[in-house]
Design a protein around this motif. Sequence first.
Motif, PDB file in Angstrom:
ATOM      1  N   PRO A 354       0.796  -1.229   0.000  1.00  0.00           N
ATOM      2  CA  PRO A 354       0.000   0.000   0.000  1.00  0.00           C
ATOM      3  C   PRO A 354       0.825   1.274   0.000  1.00  0.00           C
ATOM      4  O   PRO A 354       0.384   2.305  -0.518  1.00  0.00           O
ATOM      5  N   ALA A 355       2.024   1.232   0.551  1.00  0.00           N
ATOM      6  CA  ALA A 355       2.839   2.448   0.608  1.00  0.00           C
ATOM      7  C   ALA A 355       3.566   2.727  -0.704  1.00  0.00           C
ATOM      8  O   ALA A 355       4.151   3.798  -0.867  1.00  0.00           O
ATOM      9  N   ALA A 356       3.512   1.778  -1.650  1.00  0.00           N
ATOM     10  CA  ALA A 356       4.278   1.932  -2.891  1.00  0.00           C
ATOM     11  C   ALA A 356       3.412   2.243  -4.101  1.00  0.00           C
ATOM     12  O   ALA A 356       3.928   2.681  -5.123  1.00  0.00           O
ATOM     13  N   VAL A 357       2.097   2.014  -4.005  1.00  0.00           N
ATOM     14  CA  VAL A 357       1.252   2.156  -5.188  1.00  0.00           C
ATOM     15  C   VAL A 357       0.788   3.600  -5.353  1.00  0.00           C
ATOM     16  O   VAL A 357       0.950   4.443  -4.471  1.00  0.00           O
ATOM     17  N   GLN A 358       0.178   3.851  -6.498  1.00  0.00           N
ATOM     18  CA  GLN A 358      -0.285   5.189  -6.847  1.00  0.00           C
ATOM     19  C   GLN A 358      -1.657   5.076  -7.492  1.00  0.00           C
ATOM     20  O   GLN A 358      -1.937   4.131  -8.230  1.00  0.00           O
ATOM     21  N   ALA A 359      -2.511   6.039  -7.228  1.00  0.00           N
ATOM     22  CA  ALA A 359      -3.819   6.078  -7.884  1.00  0.00           C
ATOM     23  C   ALA A 359      -3.657   6.395  -9.369  1.00  0.00           C
ATOM     24  O   ALA A 359      -2.587   6.807  -9.828  1.00  0.00           O
ATOM     25  N   GLY A 360      -4.739   6.226 -10.111  1.00  0.00           N
ATOM     26  CA  GLY A 360      -4.696   6.481 -11.549  1.00  0.00           C
ATOM     27  C   GLY A 360      -4.426   7.942 -11.868  1.00  0.00           C
ATOM     28  O   GLY A 360      -4.768   8.843 -11.097  1.00  0.00           O
ATOM     29  N   SER A 361      -3.821   8.182 -13.033  1.00  0.00           N
ATOM     30  CA  SER A 361      -3.454   9.538 -13.443  1.00  0.00           C
ATOM     31  C   SER A 361      -4.287   9.998 -14.634  1.00  0.00           C
ATOM     32  O   SER A 361      -4.811   9.193 -15.400  1.00  0.00           O
ATOM     33  N   GLY A 362      -4.371  11.314 -14.799  1.00  0.00           N
ATOM     34  CA  GLY A 362      -5.224  11.896 -15.829  1.00  0.00           C
ATOM     35  C   GLY A 362      -4.534  12.245 -17.128  1.00  0.00           C
ATOM     36  O   GLY A 362      -5.149  12.825 -18.014  1.00  0.00           O
ATOM     37  N   SER A 363      -3.255  11.915 -17.272  1.00  0.00           N
ATOM     38  CA  SER A 363      -2.551  12.273 -18.507  1.00  0.00           C
ATOM     39  C   SER A 363      -2.632  11.107 -19.497  1.00  0.00           C
ATOM     40  O   SER A 363      -2.891   9.977 -19.097  1.00  0.00           O
ATOM     41  N   PHE A 364      -2.310  11.279 -20.780  1.00  0.00           N
ATOM     42  CA  PHE A 364      -2.070  12.545 -21.431  1.00  0.00           C
ATOM     43  C   PHE A 364      -3.025  12.648 -22.616  1.00  0.00           C
ATOM     44  O   PHE A 364      -3.596  11.650 -23.041  1.00  0.00           O
ATOM     45  N   TRP A 365      -3.206  13.859 -23.159  1.00  0.00           N
ATOM     46  CA  TRP A 365      -3.997  14.056 -24.370  1.00  0.00           C
ATOM     47  C   TRP A 365      -3.067  14.469 -25.511  1.00  0.00           C
ATOM     48  O   TRP A 365      -1.926  14.883 -25.293  1.00  0.00           O
ATOM     49  N   TRP A 366      -3.593  14.350 -26.719  1.00  0.00           N
ATOM     50  CA  TRP A 366      -2.835  14.700 -27.925  1.00  0.00           C
ATOM     51  C   TRP A 366      -3.654  15.702 -28.732  1.00  0.00           C
ATOM     52  O   TRP A 366      -4.824  15.477 -29.012  1.00  0.00           O
ATOM     53  N   ILE A 367      -3.033  16.829 -29.075  1.00  0.00           N
ATOM     54  CA  ILE A 367      -3.678  17.852 -29.896  1.00  0.00           C
ATOM     55  C   ILE A 367      -2.747  18.176 -31.052  1.00  0.00           C
ATOM     56  O   ILE A 367      -1.549  18.403 -30.838  1.00  0.00           O
ATOM     57  N   SER A 368      -3.268  18.216 -32.253  1.00  0.00           N
ATOM     58  CA  SER A 368      -2.456  18.659 -33.377  1.00  0.00           C
ATOM     59  C   SER A 368      -3.236  19.678 -34.196  1.00  0.00           C
ATOM     60  O   SER A 368      -4.466  19.651 -34.264  1.00  0.00           O
ATOM     61  N   CYS A 369      -2.488  20.579 -34.795  1.00  0.00           N
ATOM     62  CA  CYS A 369      -3.054  21.618 -35.645  1.00  0.00           C
ATOM     63  C   CYS A 369      -2.213  21.668 -36.906  1.00  0.00           C
ATOM     64  O   CYS A 369      -0.977  21.675 -36.835  1.00  0.00           O
ATOM     65  N   ALA A 370      -2.856  21.664 -38.055  1.00  0.00           N
ATOM     66  CA  ALA A 370      -2.135  21.613 -39.320  1.00  0.00           C
ATOM     67  C   ALA A 370      -2.668  22.673 -40.274  1.00  0.00           C
ATOM     68  O   ALA A 370      -3.799  23.137 -40.156  1.00  0.00           O
ATOM     69  N   GLY A 371      -1.820  23.046 -41.210  1.00  0.00           N
ATOM     70  CA  GLY A 371      -2.227  24.004 -42.229  1.00  0.00           C
ATOM     71  C   GLY A 371      -1.033  24.508 -43.000  1.00  0.00           C
ATOM     72  O   GLY A 371       0.003  23.840 -43.078  1.00  0.00           O
ATOM     73  N   GLN A 372      -1.157  25.697 -43.577  1.00  0.00           N
ATOM     74  CA  GLN A 372      -0.061  26.336 -44.285  1.00  0.00           C
ATOM     75  C   GLN A 372       0.269  27.656 -43.621  1.00  0.00           C
ATOM     76  O   GLN A 372      -0.625  28.391 -43.177  1.00  0.00           O
ATOM     77  N   ASP A 373       1.569  27.971 -43.550  1.00  0.00           N
ATOM     78  CA  ASP A 373       1.965  29.234 -42.943  1.00  0.00           C
ATOM     79  C   ASP A 373       1.883  30.374 -43.961  1.00  0.00           C
ATOM     80  O   ASP A 373       1.429  30.182 -45.092  1.00  0.00           O
TER      81      ASP A 373
END
Length: 549
Positions: A354-373
């Motif tokens: 019990p002293a070594a475990v960890q609760a679940g985590s909320g990471s991670f998400w992926w975001i991408s944005c594409a186009g022309q400059d």
Amino acid sequence: MNKQSLLNAIDIQIQWNRMISMMDEADVALLHSSFSTVVSDSRDYAVILLDSKARSIAQAQICVPAFTSSLPAAARKMLEEFPLEELQPGDVLFTNDPWICHGHLPDFYVIVPIFNEGRVIAFYAGAAHVSDVGGRIDELTARDVYEEGLRIPPVKLYEAGIPNAVVFKILRANTRYPRLVLGDLGALVGAGDIVARRCREFEADYGAGGIDRIGEEILKRSENAMRQAIAALPDGDYPAAIDVDGYQTSTHIALSVCVRGDEIKLDYAGSSPQRADASINCVSNVTHAHSMFAVKCLLARDIPNNEGLFRPVRTVAPEGSILNAKFPAPVRGRSMTSYHLHSVIFEAMADLMPAAVQAGSGSFWWISCAGQDSDGEPFGLHVLPNGGVGATDDMDGHPVMAFPGNGTFTPIEIIEHRSPLMILERSLRVDSGGAGRKRGGLGQVIRIRTHGAQNARMTLRPDKLTHPARGIQGGEPGAKGEVWLDDKALPLEPFVLNAGQILTLKLPGGGGFGAPTDRDPQDIARDIANGYISTLCAVEIYGVARKAH
């Protein structure tokens, strides 16, 4: 001078730290010479030193930890095709095959033999997630790996220092952002030059075979430490199971941690079958790599990453399951599955450790944005925001931090400079951390629109919209994630963020540890004062009013 063959603890620590320092130097070089935001800002890469037998012995300290397992395995696989005795100075081996590397096509692997006086004394192994490999622009709906982009089998990217023009031509012709992809690949290879120089200096100081000598000690002592930690556990089978978001339907992850003597087997029998309609499958080497990191956190958290730690641990999953997918399964979004393995491992071991475990985590998400400059050149921007980390027995979870990876958020200035996006808000998400004796880390709220009248083509890969990060040992789950386009929930498909629209991302919080009613009242008061929890949460979940009486 008699070069030592027997190393004492001080010698080992000095030499091991020196090798880690080498890799830290390579890490910085790669970071500052890379081109894409996914490498230069999100830090989705790793640099590792292998001994002459291609076993991992040292890794940069700020690297994706799971690569410690998959990179040396990939190196040995490539060396079957390009035997050691046929290599020469200036050779660079390369592949992105998911069944050899880290489970999806964007992870580019390079292996560089390091020579000194005609002998291979070590290998530099580098991995980086590149910004594009062709294929579909959405993240989750491919029907096989062929739809997901370009797959290159093991090849010599350089031969005796001469670039393989055909391979580079193929890469340039099959990626949407060749400048970013080839720039990152060049940075990945170039970091190996630093490692080669430092390895030759190491041998000059410690004699021929010095890297293998210290490597053997590192591997042997690390393995012994892991075996001792396992042997301290009572033999038995420790089961657990969780359900996670998956795609459109939930994924079931079942596990039995089998402890026998000084060895552990992680058996994922009973997990969901592989999917033919969603890119969330894991190949066996990814399942093994992400499992190993969780086991290390449990049993050997203070020992630097190296392959010796993993010798007493075996991972098995039924072939054809979502954790051991058969070729040519779609695998691009495999983190939708693999990033939950630590949770099921910690749950299986919660009562035992019990002293070594960890609760679940909320990471991670992926975001991408594409186009022309503005010059008409294609651009690709990638951002990897994180939710909250799960709490532990002795600590609240960190807010907006990656686990089990270590990716970072692309600076807002970079996002707004390299894309038409404008960040209106980035704030901690109140009440998102799972309640507990130790509170889960907070998620974050990100609100985005475009500059002026510009539109932006976007792709998202959120997680924990249905199944939140789980609490542990009586702790509450973190808040679920939410995605909104103006006032409507957004489906997980590529979309255009039109001028005037606002995209709102509410990232999930980490799970709590222990019963909320056991939380220290001073911690609750501090959370209210800092804006981490609301007064209503304090009363209804933490029972503040009841404690007052």
